[in-house]
Every structure is written in structure tokens, then in C-alpha cells.
Design an enzyme around this catalytic site. Structure first.
Site, PDB file in Angstrom:
ATOM      1  CB  SER A   1      -9.126   1.093  -1.009  1.00 28.95           C
ATOM      2  OG  SER A   1      -8.472   1.140  -2.128  1.00 28.95           O
TER       3      SER A   1
ATOM      4  CG  HIS B   1      -5.000   3.935   0.215  1.00 25.73           C
ATOM      5  ND1 HIS B   1      -4.642   2.648   0.021  1.00 25.73           N
ATOM      6  CD2 HIS B   1      -6.197   3.877  -0.455  1.00 25.73           C
ATOM      7  CE1 HIS B   1      -5.214   1.876  -0.752  1.00 25.73           C
ATOM      8  NE2 HIS B   1      -6.473   2.559  -1.136  1.00 25.73           N
TER       9      HIS B   1
ATOM     10  CG  ASP C   1      -2.404   0.519   0.905  1.00 24.60           C
ATOM     11  OD1 ASP C   1      -2.345   1.944   0.571  1.00 24.60           O
ATOM     12  OD2 ASP C   1      -3.315   0.229   1.193  1.00 24.60           O
TER      13      ASP C   1
END
Ligand SMILES: *[C@@H]1O[C@H](CO)[C@@H](O)[C@H](O)[C@H]1NC(C)=O
Ligand SMILES: *[C@@H]1O[C@H](CO)[C@@H](O)[C@H](O)[C@H]1NC(C)=O
Ligand SMILES: *[C@@H]1O[C@H](CO)[C@@H](O)[C@H](O)[C@H]1NC(C)=O
Length: 663
Positions: A456, A131, A67
Site C-alpha cells: 500500500s 491508511h 482509499d
């Protein structure tokens, strides 16, 4: 190579120009102050904090997170009470200024094969996007009480497997996630000894398996006994948009939970309209209201028919400063220079809310027209945008509009996505190296927790569920774990999602049931090689995927792709045809040693299903039994959805049966 653009609106917001796209929708859902609902998603799934766990086994499990890195100072990654990393761990922590691993984050590396780091990015596993911290804490964050976003969603934040360890592989940067970095990270994660790979990243459209770095990496992880959990993509609701469709990895769609967030607009005349957004700031006062179409930036050559969309630079700054602007919707995250707020309107989807640098809300065109009429009829129109509040959602769960849909564009007779997990309004850890919206110029809100949406966010829920299954079944193969998750998923309804299984796959994950699935549809490398031969790949392309001297000549290339031992059944054919298809399957007993399962069929008009034999008897664990499913389908416009359930009175082992017109 991958495409160089992420073409969905959602990607354009904050994830621009990616080689591969993080399947993030940086949309943040605030809420009012209610009960302890923060990480509402696990409770909504029926997976409470007090669930029975094998904590000592769980704490030896390692998630490889590929990620944007991680924010190690987040409370979610505190290692208090953690023991030393499991002895099987072979990874390392890449030395970087003020970045340290701990007993929770046991490894961290960054990947940038081309050696050129984008401006503003830091050469460290540290997350400056948010994220990666969000996904890692959703999967394995420890319980943190009183987590919230400016009071919105206040409560306990927790991951699905809070005792598991996190290994960080930073592959995504502000300009994207590159294939070479992804492949290098897969190699390292496999060698380091992770138990699962979680990858909320994908192309903007599906690729052939031999052209897809994620499918190739996932094949290698599967060969090494490691499941790869992937997001399905944010390009819905158009058909055939689902990405990460390789049968050896798990493709996760995003569904809603039982809360949503709304943001009210109050007009000077007292009228109130309910919109959708994440708004952390109440304007507290009435401000002048202007229509974007009335204040074009004529100096820059814009006219009203352009500025009504409030695109960057199209508005006259001096005429919007200190005002609320009504826009005919452009959603690309641009803030309107100097404005205090924005009211956006159009007839797009409103099942996911977004965060903006200034107070904003999104109205339906009906309500937007009312605001417009008020603005035109009133000499000094004013308005106020309130802070968001939390509402219930009785229709949950359904798959959100942005979640990519099947059918599978690469193998039309394998169902994708595989299943659904919560991916809307998810509150989890954030990076303090960025802001709520990711806009570092106009947004000053630095927060430890943020509420965002995307497939996600769904992916790490499934990742954690898979590890929970593994903690009870340590020797299960990747295919068996995937089967356990799929066959125990809670069926969803086509009343909210007309695309049916092409929206939700087998249904919503149920981690507790998945830990005890009864039967599994197991597979290994050789089964997938046969599948790839059935796919018609050349030896050259086959070897790109397998990385071994495999060849279809020595395999049974008579194998049809639909005879892969998959836990779902799919038939594609041309419209207005009648087709009979025979599927061969084998199940392995992982439930009760001595047990008998009876087949139950549900089939709508137009679908006839026969199972031979319809009774499977087992006398030991690990025993396999084969059966044949014959399906006759009258293919029309709409998707025909049926199911096969094996039932021993204790376990329900359910597979969807889907027939549809592919041409
Ligand atoms: C890390 O170090 C840099 C440079 O010294 C500093 O600017 C930054 O604030 C530090 N970050 C953290 C989280 O400590
Ligand atoms: C506004 O500008 C665009 C682009 O220059 C042009 O195509 C359009 O006709 C203009 N509209 C009006 C109402 O002048
Ligand atoms: C928004 O759109 C404008 C052009 O309309 C573009 O210049 C700008 O970069 C976009 N912003 C984002 C965040 O995508």
C-alpha cells in the site's frame, strides 16, 4: 464478488474481515534522531526535493485516491499558496459535518452502496483509519518539516508530486472495501477528470479479470486515458500470490530503503539483544520478566502450551500485570492485558517491523532462547525494552518478504509484479481519528505522522512517479506511462530475492529517468481486447470487462497473450522442456527525433535470445518501429532471467526476459 478474508498475517493485524484488503501492513518503524530523513524514500530513489519540475503543469494534475478517506487538517494537505482547482475538474466535495475540501484536497466523497455503516465509522470522507491519509501524502503531500513519530524519523515529509491535487474517494471502511463501492468510485473519478487512480487495495488472492472489480474499473479508466496504479498485495513470499494482475494496470511490489529500525532488550544481567519493532517508548527501568507459558489463564481453560503464544485472553492477567512477557510469537496485534511490555520470538521474517500498543520487540529464536534461559536460571529475572533506533541497511533495495510474488496466476506469460517502489518504514501523514496501531482501546497514541509498511505504501510512490512522467509528457497514454516507468526502472539483484523478477518485476522506480524514456511500448483498448481473446474468455466475460459490445469473433483471436505489446517478456513452460517463443513488439519514439537504437541482450546459460532487426532507426517523434524477439529457453527448476536493452547512447530502454517452469 471477492473473497471475504484477507489471509496473510499482515492483513490480520489490523485489517480484519475485509471483503477486499487494504494492502497495508500497519507496522511502524521508529528511528533515532538523525538527519532529515523522514520521507527518506524519495531521496533514496534519487528524487531529491530540488528535482526539476514543471510545477505549473504538475499543479493541474489530479490524483484520484480510492482509499479510507483523508484527514484534511493534516499539514501535508495544507493549501497555502495553491491556486484554484484546475478548470477541468468536475468533481465535488460531499457535504459532511466539519469536513471541508480546500485547494489541495479538491474533492472528496464516500461510498457505501449498501447504506449500512459499520459501528464507529463516520459518514464522511474523513479518514479514521490512517491508511488513506498516509497514501495520499506519500503521493502528493506538500513538504512538512520536523515531521516524526515520537521523535523517530524526524525530518521533512513530502510527497512525490507535492503540487498535484488530491481527489478523495472513500471506499474502505472498518469492515472492508466492497466491490460495488469500488466500481462506483471508479466511475466518478473518471467522470470528475482525475489524471491517475491510486488504489492500494486488493483481494487476498488473484481473480480472473472479469471477476475482479479493480481490474474492471481499471479497464474503464484506461479507456479514458487514466492509468490505475495498484499495490501487488501483502501475501508474499509464497509464489503466485500477486494480485491486481491486469496488464492495463500497474502492479507495484514493496522494496526496502536504506534505513531500518531496531529495538533493544536489556536483561537484568546486563545482556542486550537487538530485536525488530517500532517502539516509541523506552521503559526506562527494569521490570519483572515472565514466560507466557508459565502464566496461563486457567480460569478460562488455557494451559501453558497455549498461553506461550500470548494469544488474547490466554494469559492470567494478575500474573502479567506490570511485567514484561516473553511470548513464542503470535503476531496478531493483541495486547497482553496489563503487561508493560512483550518480547516475542520466532524464526519468521524480520525485514519489516510492527507497532504494538505496549513496548514490544521481536527477537530471533536464538536470542529468544537466551532470554528464556536467563529467565529460568534467575530467581528474579528482569528486563527493559528500549526505544527503537535507526540503522542503515546496505542491502537495500530488496523486495520485502511480505510483498506478494509472481508468477501471475491468471496470465502465466505476462510478468507481474511490474516494478518495485519503497514500501517499508514509510513515514507519512496519519489520521488523528485513530491511534498508532489502530487499536483504539489500548493504544492512546494519537499522531499526525506514522511510520508503516506495505505494498500500500509502495503504490503511491509509483502513482506519484507516473504523474511526474505525465507532467513532462502530458499526452502519454496509460500504457506509455507504465512502459516509461518499467523500462527505466533500476534493475535489482536476485542475490537478495531468489524469485528474481517475480519479486521485483522490472526493478525499482526511477522517476527522473522515467520522465525521458526514449522509447515506449504503447497500447490501447483494442490491444487489450485482443489479449483478452487470447486469454480464451467468452464474449460474455469479455463484455463484463470492456463494458462494450466487443466480441472475439471480430478480433484476431489468433493473438497470443504474450504478443501483447508489454514492456517485459515472459515464457512459462513445463519443467525440463526446451521451448522457443517468438514475441512481436512495437516501440514508439518519444526521445530524440533522429535516433538509432541498438539492441543489447543479456542472457544466462539456458536462454538464447535473438532480436530482428537489432537496429532501430527513427527520423521523427511518434514514429513506430516493430521487431521480433525469439527466445529459446531450457526450462529447469530455477527462473532464467535475461534482458533486452535498446540503447541510443542517451536512453537505455530495458525489458526483463523471464523463463520459468509453470508446471
Ligand atoms: C468533528 O465534529 C465532531 C462532532 O462535532 C467532533 O467530535 C470531532 O472532534 C470533529 N473533528 C474535527 C477534526 O474537528
Ligand atoms: C492444552 O490444551 C489443549 C486444548 O484443550 C490440549 O489439546 C493440550 O493437550 C493441552 N496441553 C497440555 C500440556 O495439557
Ligand atoms: C487475535 O487472535 C485472537 C484469537 O487467537 C482473536 O480472538 C483476536 O480477534 C485476534 N486479534 C486480531 C486483532 O486479529
Amino acid at each position: 464478488t471477492q473473497s471475504n478474508s484477507c489471509n496473510s498475517i499482515l492483513h490480520k493485524v489490523y485489517v480484519m474481515g475485509f471483503n477486499l484488503c487494504m494492502d497495508a501492513v500497519v507496522s511502524v518503524f521508529p528511528n533515532g534522531r538523525k538527519e532529515l530523513h523522514t520521507t527518506r524514500s524519495w531521496d533514496f530513489l534519487g528524487f531529491p526535493r530540488q528535482v526539476i519540475r514543471r510545477t505549473s503543469v504538475e499543479s493541474d494534475l489530479i490524483i484520484g485516491m480510492l482509499d479510507t478517506g483523508i484527514w484534511p487538517e493534516s499539514q501535508s494537505f495544507d493549501d497555502d499558496d495553491f491556486s484554484a482547482p484546475p478548470s477541468k475538474w468536475k468533481g465535488s466535495c460531499q457535504a459532511s459535518p466539519n469536513f471541508t475540501c480546500n485547494k489541495k484536497i479538491i474533492g472528496a466523497k464516500y461510498y457505501r452502496v449498501n447504506g449500512e455503516f459499520p459501528e464507529g465509522d463516520i459518514q464522511s470522507p474523513r479518514d479514521t483509519e490512517g491508511h488513506g491519509s498516509h497514501t495520499a501524502s506519500t503521493a502528493a503531500g506538500r513538504s512538512v518539516s520536523k515531521a516524526n513519530l515520537y521523535g523517530l524519523g524526524s525530518g521533512t515529509a513530502r510527497g512525490g508530486v507535492p503540487s498535484a491535487r488530491i481527489a478523495v474517494y472513500k471506499i474502505c471502511w472498518s469492515d472492508g472495501c466492497f466491490d460495488a463501492d469500488i466500481l462506483a468510485a471508479f466511475d466518478d473519478a473518471i467522470a470528475d477528470g482525475v489524471d491517475i487512480i491510486s488504489l492500494s487495495v486488493g483481494g487476498s488472492s488473484p481473480y480472473q479479470y472479469f471477476e475482479d472489480s479493480i481490474a474492471i474499473g481499471a479497464f474503464h479508466s484506461m479507456k479514458n486515458g487514466i492509468l490505475t496504479s495498484n499495490s501487488a498485495g501483502n501475501s508474499g513470499p509464497d509464489p503466485r500470490t500477486v494480485t491486481n494482475v491486469s496488464p492495463w494496470s500497474l502492479s507495484v511490489a514493496a522494496s526496502t530503503i536504506d534505513r531500518r529500525f531496531v529495538t533493544d532488550v536489556q536483561l537484568g544481567n546486563g545482556e542486550v539483544y537487538e530485536g525488530v519493532s517500532i517502539n516509541t517508548l523506552d521503559l526506562e527501568d527494569l521490570y519483572p520478566l515472565v514466560y507466557g507459558g508459565d502464566v496461563p489463564n486457567t480460569d478460562a481453560g488455557y494451559n501453558g502450551s497455549q498461553s506461550r503464544y500470548c494469544e488474547e485472553n490466554s494469559l492470567d492477567k494478575s500474573r502479567v500485570r506490570g511485567k514484561i512477557v516473553l511470548c513464542d510469537w503470535t503476531y496478531n496485534g493483541t495486547i497482553i492485558a496489563g503487561a508493560v511490555g512483550a518480547i516475542m520470538q520466532d524464526d519468521g521474517f524480520n525485514d519489516a517491523a510492527f507497532s504494538f500498543p505496549i513496548s514490544s520487540t521481536y527477537l530471533s529464536t536464538n536470542d529468544g532462547n537466551r532470554v528464556y534461559n536467563y529467565l529460568y536460571k534467575t530467581r528474579k529475572p528482569t528486563g527493559r525494552i528500549l526505544k527503537s533506533t535507526e540503522r542503515g541497511s546496505e542491502s537495500a533495495p530488496y523486495v520485502v518478504s511480505f510483498s506478494s510474488r509472481g508468477p501471475n496466476a491468471i496470465t502465466s506469460d505476462i510478468l507481474k509484479p511490474d516494478l518495485s517502489a519503497p514500501g517499508v518504514d514509510i513515514l507519512a501523514a496519519w489520521s488523528e481519528g485513530t491511534t498508532v496501531t489502530g487499536d483504539k482501546q489500548d493504544d492512546k497514541r494519537v499522531v499526525p505522522y506514522n511510520i508503516i509498511s506495505g505494498t500500500s505504501m509502495a503504490c503511491p510512490h509509483a502513482t506519484a512517479a507516473a504523474l511526474y512522467v505525465k507532467s513532462f509528457n502530458p499526452t502519454m497514454s496509460p500504457a506509455a506511462i507504465k512502459s516509461a516507468l518499467m523500462t527505466t526502472a533500476t534493475p535489482m539483484s536476485s542475490s537478495a530475492n531468489s524469485e528474481a523478477e517475480f519479486a521485483y518485476g522490472s526493478g525499482q522506480i526511477n522517476p527522473i529517468k522515467a520522465a525521458n524514456p526514449g522509447l515506449v511500448y504503447d497500447m490501447g483498448e483494442n490491444d487489450y481486447v485482443k489479449f483478452l481473446c487470447g486469454q480464451g474468455y467468452s464474449t460474455k466475460n469479455l463484455r463484463i470487462i470492456t463494458g462494450a459490445k466487443t466480441s472475439c469473433t471480430f478480433q484476431t483471436h489468433a493473438t497470443h497473450v504474450w504478443d501483447l505489446n508489454y514492456p517485459s517478456f515472459t515464457i512459462s513452460s513445463s519443467k525440463n522442456s526446451k521451448i522457443t517463443r517468438v514475441f512481436h513488439r512495437t516501440v514508439t519514439n518519444v526521445g530524440t527525433p533522429v535516433s538509432t537504437y541498438r539492441a543489447t541482450i543479456v542472457a544466462p546459460a539456458g536462454l538464447t535470445v535473438r532480436v530482428e532487426p537489432s537496429l532501430l532507426s527513427f527520423i521523427s517523434l511518434g514514429q513506430k518501429q516493430s521487431f521480433v524477439v525469439s527466445v529459446t529457453a531450457e526450462i529447469s527448476e530455477s527462473v532464467l532471467s535475461g534482458s533486452l536493452v535498446w540503447d541510443d547512447g542517451v536512453h537505455l530502454v530495458r525489458s526483463p526476459i523471464v523463463a520459468y517452469a509453470s508446471t
